[in-house]
Design a protein around this motif. Structure first.
Motif, PDB file in Angstrom:
ATOM      1  N   VAL A  85       0.896  -1.077   0.074  1.00 49.76           N
ATOM      2  CA  VAL A  85       0.069   0.097   0.023  1.00 49.76           C
ATOM      3  C   VAL A  85       1.085   1.044  -0.005  1.00 49.76           C
ATOM      4  CG1 VAL A  85      -2.049   1.185   1.174  1.00 49.76           C
ATOM      5  CG2 VAL A  85      -1.601  -1.402   1.444  1.00 49.76           C
ATOM      6  N   ALA A  86       0.827   2.090  -0.784  1.00 51.25           N
ATOM      7  CA  ALA A  86       1.509   3.258  -1.082  1.00 51.25           C
ATOM      8  C   ALA A  86       1.296   4.234   0.289  1.00 51.25           C
ATOM      9  CB  ALA A  86       1.387   4.151  -2.463  1.00 51.25           C
ATOM     10  N   ALA A 100       3.860  10.928   2.788  1.00 47.73           N
ATOM     11  CA  ALA A 100       3.632   9.591   3.372  1.00 47.73           C
ATOM     12  C   ALA A 100       2.811   9.950   4.705  1.00 47.73           C
ATOM     13  CB  ALA A 100       4.971   8.745   3.481  1.00 47.73           C
ATOM     14  N   GLN A 101       1.664   8.900   4.589  1.00 49.80           N
ATOM     15  CA  GLN A 101       1.066   9.119   5.998  1.00 49.80           C
ATOM     16  C   GLN A 101       0.851   7.771   6.335  1.00 49.80           C
ATOM     17  OE1 GLN A 101      -2.111  11.823   4.093  1.00 49.80           O
ATOM     18  NE2 GLN A 101      -1.695  12.586   6.255  1.00 49.80           N
ATOM     19  N   PRO A 102       1.740   7.090   7.069  1.00 52.60           N
ATOM     20  CA  PRO A 102       1.646   5.607   7.412  1.00 52.60           C
ATOM     21  C   PRO A 102       0.346   5.519   8.140  1.00 52.60           C
ATOM     22  CG  PRO A 102       3.582   6.494   8.367  1.00 52.60           C
ATOM     23  CD  PRO A 102       3.055   7.477   7.231  1.00 52.60           C
ATOM     24  N   ASP A 103       0.297   6.408   9.234  1.00 49.18           N
ATOM     25  CA  ASP A 103      -0.887   6.195  10.167  1.00 49.18           C
ATOM     26  C   ASP A 103      -2.217   6.099   9.499  1.00 49.18           C
ATOM     27  OD1 ASP A 103       0.628   5.524  12.316  1.00 49.18           O
ATOM     28  OD2 ASP A 103       0.872   7.491  13.131  1.00 49.18           O
ATOM     29  N   ARG A 104      -2.434   6.952   8.540  1.00 46.45           N
ATOM     30  CA  ARG A 104      -3.705   7.143   7.683  1.00 46.45           C
ATOM     31  C   ARG A 104      -3.721   5.815   6.993  1.00 46.45           C
ATOM     32  NH1 ARG A 104      -4.512  10.693   2.856  1.00 46.45           N
ATOM     33  NH2 ARG A 104      -5.398   8.845   1.990  1.00 46.45           N
ATOM     34  N   VAL A 105      -3.004   5.155   6.594  1.00 44.31           N
ATOM     35  CA  VAL A 105      -2.846   3.868   5.825  1.00 44.31           C
ATOM     36  C   VAL A 105      -3.378   2.878   6.834  1.00 44.31           C
ATOM     37  CG1 VAL A 105      -1.568   2.196   4.614  1.00 44.31           C
ATOM     38  CG2 VAL A 105      -1.291   4.621   4.193  1.00 44.31           C
ATOM     39  N   LYS A 106      -2.601   2.891   7.999  1.00 42.37           N
ATOM     40  CA  LYS A 106      -3.035   1.768   9.190  1.00 42.37           C
ATOM     41  C   LYS A 106      -4.551   2.003   9.443  1.00 42.37           C
ATOM     42  CE  LYS A 106       1.706   1.268  10.801  1.00 42.37           C
ATOM     43  NZ  LYS A 106       2.602   1.967  11.802  1.00 42.37           N
ATOM     44  N   GLN A 107      -4.829   3.229   9.633  1.00 46.41           N
ATOM     45  CA  GLN A 107      -6.295   3.460  10.031  1.00 46.41           C
ATOM     46  C   GLN A 107      -7.381   2.969   8.734  1.00 46.41           C
ATOM     47  OE1 GLN A 107      -7.477   4.879  12.850  1.00 46.41           O
ATOM     48  NE2 GLN A 107      -9.268   4.302  11.978  1.00 46.41           N
ATOM     49  N   GLU A 108      -7.108   3.124   7.557  1.00 47.91           N
ATOM     50  CA  GLU A 108      -7.913   2.434   6.515  1.00 47.91           C
ATOM     51  C   GLU A 108      -7.881   1.151   6.620  1.00 47.91           C
ATOM     52  OE1 GLU A 108      -7.198   6.380   3.739  1.00 47.91           O
ATOM     53  OE2 GLU A 108      -6.169   4.289   3.159  1.00 47.91           O
ATOM     54  N   LEU A 109      -6.778   0.499   6.973  1.00 44.55           N
ATOM     55  CA  LEU A 109      -6.642  -0.861   6.829  1.00 44.55           C
ATOM     56  C   LEU A 109      -7.366  -1.531   7.887  1.00 44.55           C
ATOM     57  CD1 LEU A 109      -2.797  -1.417   5.890  1.00 44.55           C
ATOM     58  CD2 LEU A 109      -4.968  -2.203   4.588  1.00 44.55           C
ATOM     59  N   THR A 110      -7.571  -0.743   8.915  1.00 44.58           N
ATOM     60  CA  THR A 110      -8.296  -1.441  10.197  1.00 44.58           C
ATOM     61  C   THR A 110      -9.780  -1.569   9.836  1.00 44.58           C
ATOM     62  OG1 THR A 110      -8.775   0.650  11.173  1.00 44.58           O
ATOM     63  CG2 THR A 110      -6.921  -0.417  11.830  1.00 44.58           C
ATOM     64  N   ILE A 136       3.904  -0.978   3.851  1.00 41.58           N
ATOM     65  CA  ILE A 136       3.365   0.393   3.530  1.00 41.58           C
ATOM     66  C   ILE A 136       4.599   1.024   2.837  1.00 41.58           C
ATOM     67  CG2 ILE A 136       2.737   2.435   4.604  1.00 41.58           C
ATOM     68  CD1 ILE A 136       1.589   1.000   6.975  1.00 41.58           C
ATOM     69  N   ASN A 137       4.369   0.996   1.397  1.00 39.24           N
ATOM     70  CA  ASN A 137       5.572   1.360   0.718  1.00 39.24           C
ATOM     71  C   ASN A 137       5.606   2.963   0.272  1.00 39.24           C
ATOM     72  OD1 ASN A 137       7.822   0.876  -1.147  1.00 39.24           O
ATOM     73  ND2 ASN A 137       6.480   0.866  -2.968  1.00 39.24           N
ATOM     74  N   LYS A 138       6.631   3.499  -0.239  1.00 37.38           N
ATOM     75  CA  LYS A 138       6.877   4.917  -0.732  1.00 37.38           C
ATOM     76  C   LYS A 138       7.023   5.964   0.610  1.00 37.38           C
ATOM     77  CE  LYS A 138       4.596   4.469  -4.851  1.00 37.38           C
ATOM     78  NZ  LYS A 138       4.124   4.995  -6.081  1.00 37.38           N
ATOM     79  N   MET A 139       7.682   5.086   1.697  1.00 29.79           N
ATOM     80  CA  MET A 139       7.856   5.974   3.063  1.00 29.79           C
ATOM     81  C   MET A 139       8.957   7.080   2.805  1.00 29.79           C
ATOM     82  SD  MET A 139       6.090   4.923   5.469  1.00 29.79           S
ATOM     83  CE  MET A 139       6.661   5.287   6.998  1.00 29.79           C
ATOM     84  N   ASP A 140       9.643   7.281   1.636  1.00 26.47           N
ATOM     85  CA  ASP A 140      10.423   8.377   1.302  1.00 26.47           C
ATOM     86  C   ASP A 140       9.767   9.527   0.820  1.00 26.47           C
ATOM     87  OD1 ASP A 140      10.955   8.163  -1.940  1.00 26.47           O
ATOM     88  OD2 ASP A 140      10.251   6.248  -1.001  1.00 26.47           O
TER      89      ASP A 140
END
Ligand code: GDP
Ligand code: MG
Length: 375
Positions: free
Chosen positions: A163-164, A199-209, A191-195
């Protein structure tokens, strides 16, 4: 709610979309169109009308866990490497990630950067002072995964969901999640493209939940690792996660027997004839082996690994390209090696005849449908 799209069902059943729509209309009075998603129960009824038995995911995974193992294997079981499928939305970095893991240049060489073929790649991972192997299948979209599974093949032990970090959960992300869940395959999230700036990894995690994938640090049990295919950040952690999940799966096979497994891809090469990539799921495959793949017979003339090197043998979880088949099998076909060449030829020709007659039967029954439709 869960469902199956008409084109997806058509592919699973190897019939045309029109045939599905006709069946729905004539047998159930449902006027469906091609973009429609059918409820699972409706899809099951259509499948059964067309002569295909349907299993629930639970029935399926119970059946496939042991499918490749026979009772006589039980005394010979050895650990085998995990087979990984990388899934996720287009452009989220599946090819780049695999490429970066392999530290070679597949993505740059691909036409338009789009994955051209399902390849299988072997990667060495250092884990607690030992070298472990991991096998990656590079699937174009989800095709290989879904059509192979629909045909009863279970080739994936773990799904890596890419997931980007700057784009989040997208339609194909959701599809990938439901396919992996339906197959009962554990998911590791990259969770890719962290560079990237955005990049909003916490938002991705939230969406995955929202799709019942909860990260371990939030009390869930889905490993999630922030990575970058470009900088190489955290790729070791991702591989480590994969090894840990694989350990829980207790993957094993018997290397001391005639090989069997699944055709990952196959095509007709102008110069070399039929070429198939085979994933060995039990036993060891050797040059010279007599083999039946789906309806195709052959004697293995040469085997080539993912680096283009000729090899003499392939052990469980390894994928090799083979030459020597008389015809081109389909992705998802099972293959098996036989000690008796005569028996192998007989099995192959019996299957060819069976396929021909069921194709004729389907053609005939669809013609009847057309006639009753007209009258
Ligand atoms: P795929 O469609 O999922 O296989 O995605 P690709 O691997 O083809 O990548 C799509 C695009 O995203 C390419 O332009 C890549 O260079 C870029 N990309 C992939 N991974 C990363 C990353 O970690 N960081 C950045 N900045 N770009 C990436
Ligand atoms: Mg790609």
């Amino acid at each position: 709610t869960e469902g199956v799209a008409v084109p997806e069902l058509a592919e699973m059943l190897a019939v045309s979309e029109t045939e599905i729509i006709k069946n729905l209309f004539i047998n159930r009075g449902i006027q469906a169109n091609i973009t429609q998603t059918l409820e699972l129960e409706t899809a099951r009824l259509v499948a059964e009308d067309l002569g295909v038995q349907v299993e629930t995911p639970e029935e399926k995974s119970a059946a496939t866990k042991t499918e490749m193992l026979d009772t006589e294997d039980l005394d010979h079981l050895q650990f085998r490497p995990p087979v990984i499928t990388i899934m996720g939305h287009v452009d989220h970095g599946k090819t780049s990630l695999l490429d970066s893991i392999r530290k070679t240049k597949v993505a740059a060489g691909e036409a338009g950067g789009i994955t051209q073929r399902t390849g299988a790649y072997h990667v060495d991972v250092e884990h607690e002072g030992e070298t472990r192997q991991v096998v990656f299948l590079d699937t174009p979209g989800h095709e290989a995964f879904t059509s192979m599974r629909a045909r009863g093949a279970k080739v994936t032990d773990i799904a890596v969901l890419v997931v980007a970090a700057d784009d989040g959960v997208q339609p194909q992300t959701q599809e990938a999640i439901s396919h992996a869940k339906a197959a009962g395959v554990p998911i590791v999230v990259a969770i890719n493209k962290m560079d990237k700036e955005g990049a909003q990894p916490d938002r991705v995690k939230q969406e995955l939940t929202e799709h019942e994938l909860v990260p371990e640090e939030w009390g869930g049990n889905t490993p999630m690792v922030g990575v970058s295919a470009i900088t190489g950040e955290n790729l070791d952690e991702l591989l480590e996660m994969i090894i840990l999940v694989a350990e829980l799966e207790e993957l094993s096979a018997n290397p001391d027997r005639l090989a069997k497994g699944t055709v990952i891809e196959a095509n007709l090469d102008r110069a070399r004839g039929p070429v198939a990539t085979l994933l060995v799921q039990n036993g060891t495959l050797h040059v010279g082996d007599v083999i039946v793949a789906g309806p195709c017979f052959g004697k293995i003339r040469a085997m080539i690994d993912d680096r283009g090197q000729k090899v003499e043998a392939a052990s469980p979880s390894f994928a090799v390209e083979i030459l020597g088949l008389g015809e081109v099998p389909r992705a998802g076909d099972e293959f098996a090696v036989y000690a008796d060449e005569k028996q192998a030829r007989a099995i192959a020709s019996e299957r060819t005849a069976e396929m021909r007659s069921s194709r004729l039967q389907r053609a005939a029954s669809s013609r009847r449908v057309t006639l009753s439709n007209v009258s």
